[in-house]
Design a protein around this motif. Structure first.
Motif, mmCIF file in Angstrom:
data_model
loop_
_atom_site.group_PDB
_atom_site.id
_atom_site.type_symbol
_atom_site.label_atom_id
_atom_site.label_comp_id
_atom_site.label_asym_id
_atom_site.label_seq_id
_atom_site.Cartn_x
_atom_site.Cartn_y
_atom_site.Cartn_z
ATOM 1 N N UNK A 41 0.835 -1.193 0.000
ATOM 2 C CA UNK A 41 0.000 0.000 0.000
ATOM 3 C C UNK A 41 0.871 1.245 0.000
ATOM 4 N N UNK A 42 0.655 2.106 -0.999
ATOM 5 C CA UNK A 42 1.292 3.416 -1.012
ATOM 6 C C UNK A 42 0.307 4.425 -0.442
ATOM 7 N N UNK A 43 0.648 5.696 -0.511
ATOM 8 C CA UNK A 43 -0.273 6.720 -0.020
ATOM 9 C C UNK A 43 -1.527 6.812 -0.872
ATOM 10 N N UNK A 44 -1.466 6.291 -2.102
ATOM 11 C CA UNK A 44 -2.579 6.496 -3.019
ATOM 12 C C UNK A 44 -3.294 5.219 -3.430
ATOM 13 N N UNK A 93 7.944 -5.422 -12.836
ATOM 14 C CA UNK A 93 7.010 -4.296 -12.883
ATOM 15 C C UNK A 93 5.827 -4.532 -11.968
ATOM 16 N N UNK A 94 5.468 -3.484 -11.227
ATOM 17 C CA UNK A 94 4.340 -3.605 -10.316
ATOM 18 C C UNK A 94 3.051 -3.343 -11.074
ATOM 19 N N UNK A 95 1.986 -3.849 -10.526
ATOM 20 C CA UNK A 95 0.673 -3.682 -11.138
ATOM 21 C C UNK A 95 -0.224 -2.982 -10.140
ATOM 22 N N UNK A 96 -0.793 -1.848 -10.570
ATOM 23 C CA UNK A 96 -1.674 -1.113 -9.670
ATOM 24 C C UNK A 96 -2.937 -1.916 -9.430
ATOM 25 N N UNK A 97 -3.341 -1.953 -8.169
ATOM 26 C CA UNK A 97 -4.568 -2.652 -7.800
ATOM 27 C C UNK A 97 -5.126 -1.985 -6.577
ATOM 28 N N UNK A 98 -5.875 -0.828 -6.733
ATOM 29 C CA UNK A 98 -6.362 -0.077 -5.593
ATOM 30 C C UNK A 98 -7.218 -0.895 -4.644
ATOM 31 N N UNK A 99 -7.904 -1.931 -5.163
ATOM 32 C CA UNK A 99 -8.678 -2.800 -4.302
ATOM 33 C C UNK A 99 -8.041 -4.175 -4.337
ATOM 34 N N UNK A 332 -6.770 3.210 -11.528
ATOM 35 C CA UNK A 332 -5.368 3.607 -11.413
ATOM 36 C C UNK A 332 -5.209 4.678 -10.340
ATOM 37 N N UNK A 333 -3.953 4.941 -9.968
ATOM 38 C CA UNK A 333 -3.693 5.987 -8.981
ATOM 39 C C UNK A 333 -4.170 7.348 -9.478
ATOM 40 N N UNK A 334 -4.010 7.604 -10.775
ATOM 41 C CA UNK A 334 -4.465 8.882 -11.327
ATOM 42 C C UNK A 334 -5.980 9.018 -11.220
ATOM 43 N N UNK A 335 -6.692 7.900 -11.366
ATOM 44 C CA UNK A 335 -8.156 7.949 -11.276
ATOM 45 C C UNK A 335 -8.634 8.103 -9.840
ATOM 46 N N UNK A 336 -7.747 7.912 -8.872
ATOM 47 C CA UNK A 336 -8.118 8.014 -7.462
ATOM 48 C C UNK A 336 -7.525 9.250 -6.796
ATOM 49 N N UNK A 337 -7.046 10.198 -7.572
ATOM 50 C CA UNK A 337 -6.447 11.395 -6.984
ATOM 51 C C UNK A 337 -6.765 12.614 -7.829
ATOM 52 N N UNK A 338 -6.604 13.799 -7.228
ATOM 53 C CA UNK A 338 -6.765 15.042 -7.973
ATOM 54 C C UNK A 338 -8.131 15.676 -7.907
#
Length: 424
Positions: A41-44, A93-99, A332-338
């Motif tokens: 888990x990162x900050x995002x 390579x890591x794979x983003x997986x917010x859930x 993605x992280x971009x879709x969960x921030x901003x």
């Protein structure tokens, strides 16, 4: 035989450490290339760490909940070859997986190493016995359905990925006559002495930290207003009847997003971020609406970007896409921030009032409560209207109470006279 050491990869964005959220393997497991070894888990967001090699797990570098520095040893895998220790110079390579959605990995033999046994094979039959402290995998909707039917989930065999319980599994359970109604009455009143300790790690820890940070740093105040949504609901039903088959069905959310966009033209101080360390308020022209979405691992806030430039159907499609991505672990992280302002709704469970917590560094969050039919007095006559409350919170360090009230009143006026949503 040799040892391949995988170190915690550099995920980017200047991140120096991450939290080890979950292991998908244990010591002694055989793994194949590209198989997911762990979630961090990162900050995002949640990130999958895949294996770059085939081999056998011989050591794990940490425990779930442990914060690990980038470059520290994550896992050691025994591989075929010379008896020297190898380290991944370029981490896989890591794979983003917010859930952190459990996965059943496909196994492709490209090296002479036996494929690992699947962690949760799909089992036949509607009923299974689980330990008292074992939490079955199921979505919130399935859990509520099971509660309504009186079905104990721990007795239902799941046929979804990694043994996840589906609605069809509940139907199969009932069809086999294993419903709670057929169980001995005494079992429903049996004394229980079991306890369950649940570590607060991963996504739940991040949510807890953000909520605590928000309540400690921001000067929250809430404002609740009642809105007559009869007209906008009639418009929504009309548009769905006329265009639903070709453009998609509209919920109330895109109308709320549109009302927020229009109201923000007169109240730009709500569409802002406050850097309390630098003591700077940044007002933004772009309206990036965060839409709070419940997932299996907690609350996610995917972002509808440039809502000011979207039609009703465009907003509806983007809200649906982002919500699905968040629930399925594909955002993605971009879709969960901003985000610049957040919209939160509990749908049919919305209650009559709530006190939503700000999504820092934003200064406003608009909360939607459920729609109910109530008798109202209009021009001396008692009529039945569809009424809904907006329960919204603001950062009093930045937003004055009068401005907050006027902002919500502007949204109210737009929704009660929905034609004004489209008048420039």
């Amino acid at each position: 035989m040799g040892t391949h050491v995988i170190k915690m990869p550099d995920i980017g964005e200047g991140i120096a450490e991450v939290e080890l959220s979950q292991w998908h393997v244990k010591v002694g497991d055989l793994v194949v290339e590209d198989q997911v070894l762990a979630d961090v888990m990162t900050d995002k967001a949640m990130v999958d760490i895949p294996s770059p090699v085939h081999g056998k797990v011989i050591a794990l570098g940490g425990q779930p909940g442990e914060v690990m520095a980038v470059g520290s040893v994550l896992i050691s895998i025994e591989v075929e070859g010379a008896g020297n220790v190898k380290e991944s110079a370029q981490p896989a390579p890591v794979k983003e997986a917010p859930v952190a959605t459990p996965k059943v990995e496909a196994v492709v033999e490209s090296k002479p190493v036996a494929a690992p046994a699947p962690k949760a094979a799909v089992c036949q039959g509607p009923m299974v016995a689980r330990q008292a402290d074992e939490r079955p995998l199921a979505s919130p909707a399935v859990r509520k359905h099971a509660l309504d039917l009186g079905i104990p989930l721990r007795l239902v065999r799941g046929t979804g990925p990694a043994g996840r319980i589906l609605h069809e599994d509940l139907d199969a359970y009932l069809a086999q006559g294993q419903s709670n109604a057929s169980a001995p009455v005494a079992a429903a009143y049996a004394q229980r002495t079991d306890e369950q300790q649940i570590p607060v790690i991963g996504m739940r820890r991040k949510i807890a930290q953000r909520m605590q940070d928000a309540t400690q740093r921001a000067a929250h105040f809430s404002y609740v207003e009642e809105i007559d949504v009869t007209a906008v609901e009639e418009l929504r039903a009309h548009l769905n009847e006329k265009h639903g088959a070709t453009r998609g069905k509209l919920t109330l959310l895109p109308f709320l997003v549109r009302a927020m966009v229009v109201a923000l033209r007169d109240f730009p101080q709500m569409n802002a971020r406050y850097d309390d360390e630098a003591q700077v308020i940044t007002r933004l022209g772009a309206v990036h609406v965060g839409v709070a979405t419940q997932s299996d691992v907690g609350l996610m806030v995917p972002v509808v970007r440039h809502a000011e430039a979207r039609s009703l159907w465009d907003s509806a499609a983007e809200i649906s896409r982002l919500a699905s991505a968040a629930r399925n672990g594909k955002a993605s992280r971009d879709e969960l921030s901003g985000s610049t302002i957040t919209l939160t709704s509990l749908g049919a469970l919305g209650g009559i009032v709530s006190t939503p917590v700000l999504n820092l560094p934003e200064v406003a969050i608009v909360g939607v409560n459920k729609i109910v039919e109530r008798p109202m007095v209009i021009k001396g006559q008692i009529v039945i209207r569809k009424m809904m409350n907006l329960s919204s919170s603001f950062d009093h360090r930045v937003v004055d109470g009068m401005d907050a009230a006027l902002f919500i009143q502007a949204i109210r006026g737009l929704l009660e006279q929905p034609a004004t949503l489209f008048v420039d």
